[in-house]
Design a protein around this motif. Structure first.
Motif, PDB file in Angstrom:
ATOM      1  N   ARG A  76     -15.537 -40.228  -7.460  1.00 52.78           N
ATOM      2  CA  ARG A  76     -15.494 -39.788  -6.062  1.00 52.78           C
ATOM      3  C   ARG A  76     -16.771 -39.039  -5.717  1.00 52.78           C
ATOM      4  NH1 ARG A  76     -10.308 -37.511  -2.797  1.00 52.78           N
ATOM      5  NH2 ARG A  76     -11.328 -37.235  -0.779  1.00 52.78           N
ATOM      6  N   GLU A  77     -17.309 -39.344  -4.560  1.00 51.89           N
ATOM      7  CA  GLU A  77     -18.517 -38.671  -4.098  1.00 51.89           C
ATOM      8  C   GLU A  77     -18.188 -37.299  -3.509  1.00 51.89           C
ATOM      9  OE1 GLU A  77     -21.717 -41.804  -2.600  1.00 51.89           O
ATOM     10  OE2 GLU A  77     -19.847 -41.967  -1.466  1.00 51.89           O
ATOM     11  N   PRO A  79     -20.674 -35.425  -1.288  1.00 54.39           N
ATOM     12  CA  PRO A  79     -22.020 -35.402  -0.689  1.00 54.39           C
ATOM     13  C   PRO A  79     -22.554 -34.000  -0.448  1.00 54.39           C
ATOM     14  CG  PRO A  79     -20.619 -37.011   0.419  1.00 54.39           C
ATOM     15  CD  PRO A  79     -19.724 -36.207  -0.487  1.00 54.39           C
ATOM     16  N   ILE A  83     -23.549 -34.969  -4.947  1.00 53.90           N
ATOM     17  CA  ILE A  83     -22.931 -35.888  -5.916  1.00 53.90           C
ATOM     18  C   ILE A  83     -22.549 -37.165  -5.181  1.00 53.90           C
ATOM     19  CG2 ILE A  83     -21.040 -36.207  -7.554  1.00 53.90           C
ATOM     20  CD1 ILE A  83     -20.962 -33.165  -7.878  1.00 53.90           C
ATOM     21  N   THR A  84     -23.421 -38.145  -5.254  1.00 49.52           N
ATOM     22  CA  THR A  84     -23.194 -39.423  -4.586  1.00 49.52           C
ATOM     23  C   THR A  84     -23.337 -40.554  -5.601  1.00 49.52           C
ATOM     24  OG1 THR A  84     -25.533 -39.755  -4.039  1.00 49.52           O
ATOM     25  CG2 THR A  84     -24.182 -38.505  -2.445  1.00 49.52           C
ATOM     26  N   TYR A  85     -22.816 -41.715  -5.244  1.00 53.15           N
ATOM     27  CA  TYR A  85     -22.952 -42.875  -6.129  1.00 53.15           C
ATOM     28  C   TYR A  85     -24.423 -43.226  -6.328  1.00 53.15           C
ATOM     29  CZ  TYR A  85     -17.954 -43.636  -5.294  1.00 53.15           C
ATOM     30  OH  TYR A  85     -16.597 -43.490  -5.216  1.00 53.15           O
ATOM     31  N   TYR A 124     -19.370 -47.760  -4.984  1.00 53.21           N
ATOM     32  CA  TYR A 124     -19.259 -47.516  -6.423  1.00 53.21           C
ATOM     33  C   TYR A 124     -19.764 -48.721  -7.198  1.00 53.21           C
ATOM     34  CZ  TYR A 124     -17.075 -46.714 -10.973  1.00 53.21           C
ATOM     35  OH  TYR A 124     -16.849 -46.550 -12.325  1.00 53.21           O
TER      36      TYR A 124
END
Length: 302
Positions: A76-77, A79, A83-85, A124
């Motif tokens: 799970r992101e 943002p 913390i993003t893909y 993802y």
């Protein structure tokens, strides 16, 4: 061999770390400061404190290593926290692989995910595909693993399902008919560690799934029966669910993101024959393990 392991304190990464040590490898783990306490000093694992997005930290971590096992990934992101893909899959893989090339590392093993492809509906899987491309074009001898949902003690999947069936209202998107092919934790971590010294695995991508295919809704109802509850389900079309989830996902308490919804709507299955034949794996059955993975009722209420 001296191995750099990233993501080495996660559910799968911890298992790989133990397998690597059991095989006699020297293991170095790149950890953020807040994760250092997750590794017992008695393990005799070398710890490098740093971030996978920090090129200097990655250069320190890959120096004098023979191989890299790259396990970093997020479901799970977040943002607001960066913390993003894109950051944790694509950029992190580029930073680690680039450092490995610059320090002369010749071997890399990457943990991807079943369903990964450039045209996937979910970010993802698209960013995992970008990461795979980076690994394949690295010039190193590479191996890629793509598991379906991994089950075992300490997994996140079954406690989430347990919590879900106790909710006052349980939305079931498009009937919950998408198929999963759960694979046992121990069936994955051993082959990942052993692949480092198996030349025949180089340049190969292994899709991994267990021996059984189960619809998400069937798993949910089996979990509910274990607790003696009957979920108050409501059928929701994905056509209507997507805009609602897109709005609600901004709240961290909401259990689903649009990206996770996209993944729930498609089958996550494969033919694991290449994997089982290469590594001599006899896949554990899933049906008789489900109930042992569920938390007690009092733990759910805590």
């Amino acid at each position: 061999m001296k191995i750099l392991l990233t993501g080495g304190t996660g559910f799968v990464g911890t298992g790989v770390r133990h397998e690597l040590r059991a095989l006699g490898h020297d293991v170095r783990v790149l950890l953020r400061p807040q994760s250092v306490g997750k590794i017992d000093a008695r393990e005799r694992v070398e710890v490098i404190v740093g971030d996978v997005l920090d090129s200097q930290a990655c250069l320190r971590a890959t120096t004098d290593c023979d191989a890299v096992v790259h396990m970093v990934g997020i479901r799970r992101e977040l943002p607001q926290q960066g913390i993003t893909y894109e950051a944790m899959h694509t950029e992190a893989t580029y930073t680690v692989v680039d450092a490995a090339r610059r320090t002369g590392v010749q071997r890399v093993v990457y943990m991807s995910s079943l369903g990964t492809r450039p045209d996937a509906a979910s970010g993802y899987h698209r960013t995992k595909a970008e990461a795979e491309k980076i690994v394949k074009e690295s010039g190193m001898r590479w191996t890629i693993f793509r598991p379906s949902v991994i089950f075992g003690p300490g997994d996140e999947f079954h406690p989430l399902i347990a919590e879900l069936v106790h909710r006052p209202l349980v939305p079931v998107i498009d009937g919950g008919k998408a198929l999963l092919q759960p694979v046992a934790h121990r069936n994955v971590v051993g082959p990942v560690a052993r692949s480092l010294t198996m030349p025949e695995t180089q340049g190969k991508t292994y899709e991994i799934g267990g021996p059984e295919r189960r619809a998400f809704v069937d798993i949910m109802y089996q979990v509910a029966r274990h607790y003696g509850v009957w979920p108050n389900t409501v059928s929701v079309s994905s056509r209507f669910a997507k805009p609602m989830v897109r709005f609600a996902q901004r709240f961290r308490s909401f259990p689903l993101t649009l990206d996770e919804l996209h993944m729930l709507l498609e089958d996550n299955v494969c033919d694991p024959t290449l994997f089982t034949q290469t590594f001599g794996v006899e896949l554990d059955t899933y049906e008789d393990k489900i109930l042992s993975l569920l938390p007690r009722i009092e733990a759910l209420a805590a």
